[in-house]
Design a protein around this motif. Structure first.
Motif, short mmCIF file in Angstrom:
data_model
loop_
_atom_site.label_atom_id
_atom_site.label_comp_id
_atom_site.label_asym_id
_atom_site.label_seq_id
_atom_site.Cartn_x
_atom_site.Cartn_y
_atom_site.Cartn_z
N HIS A 159 12.94 1.98 -1.94
CA HIS A 159 13.35 0.77 -1.23
C HIS A 159 14.34 -0.03 -2.07
CE1 HIS A 159 10.87 0.95 2.33
NE2 HIS A 159 9.76 1.13 1.61
N LEU A 160 14.06 -0.13 -3.37
CA LEU A 160 14.96 -0.85 -4.26
C LEU A 160 16.34 -0.20 -4.32
CD1 LEU A 160 12.48 -1.69 -7.15
CD2 LEU A 160 13.39 -3.26 -5.42
N LYS A 161 16.38 1.11 -4.27
CA LYS A 161 17.66 1.81 -4.29
C LYS A 161 18.48 1.46 -3.05
CE LYS A 161 19.60 6.46 -4.66
NZ LYS A 161 20.51 6.30 -5.76
N VAL A 162 17.82 1.40 -1.88
CA VAL A 162 18.52 1.02 -0.64
C VAL A 162 19.05 -0.41 -0.76
CG1 VAL A 162 18.21 0.56 1.83
CG2 VAL A 162 17.21 2.62 0.80
N LEU A 163 18.23 -1.31 -1.27
CA LEU A 163 18.66 -2.70 -1.44
C LEU A 163 19.83 -2.81 -2.42
CD1 LEU A 163 15.15 -4.40 -1.56
CD2 LEU A 163 16.86 -4.64 0.27
N ARG B 6 0.84 -1.20 0.00
CA ARG B 6 0.00 0.00 0.00
C ARG B 6 0.87 1.24 0.00
NH1 ARG B 6 -5.12 -0.75 3.95
NH2 ARG B 6 -6.43 -1.59 2.29
N VAL B 7 1.86 1.23 -0.87
CA VAL B 7 2.73 2.39 -1.04
C VAL B 7 2.86 2.65 -2.53
CG1 VAL B 7 4.04 2.01 1.10
CG2 VAL B 7 4.85 0.99 -1.02
N SER B 8 3.30 3.83 -2.87
CA SER B 8 3.42 4.19 -4.28
C SER B 8 4.60 3.46 -4.93
CB SER B 8 3.64 5.70 -4.40
OG SER B 8 4.89 6.05 -3.85
N GLN B 9 4.55 3.40 -6.24
CA GLN B 9 5.66 2.80 -6.98
C GLN B 9 6.96 3.57 -6.75
OE1 GLN B 9 4.52 1.28 -10.79
NE2 GLN B 9 6.59 1.48 -11.59
#
Length: 89
Positions: A48-52, A39-42
């Motif tokens: 989050h993907l950048k942190v990973l 339930r968050v925006s793309q």
């Protein structure tokens, strides 16, 4: 190259990022597929993907117009090995 354990553990501290990693165990996926269950925006999922990615836990590539994320297990192996040193305590 040695893993930055601080970055790995910081990335793993967030439940959304852990869920993204769990999804990637099923195979590579574009941002839209990774964002679908949340339930968050793309754009939030992209952050989050950048942190990973910065922690070395995923790599990203382009396929046509999509950015595909791929699980990178080596930092997890190194974090697991570090934790194993303390298992006996």
């Amino acid at each position: 190259m040695a893993t930055d354990l601080d970055a790995v553990f910081s990335a793993l501290a967030d439940p959304t990022r852990r869920a993204i990693l769990a999804r990637l165990t099923l195979g590579d996926a574009p941002v839209a597929a990774l964002a679908a269950p949340f339930r968050v925006s793309q754009p939030a999922v992209s952050r989050h993907l950048k942190v990973l990615e910065e922690a070395g836990l995923i790599s990203r590539s382009r396929r046509a117009t999509s950015r595909i994320s791929h699980l990178e297990a080596e930092p997890l192996r190194e974090a697991t090995a570090w934790l194993a040193e303390y298992q006996r305590f």
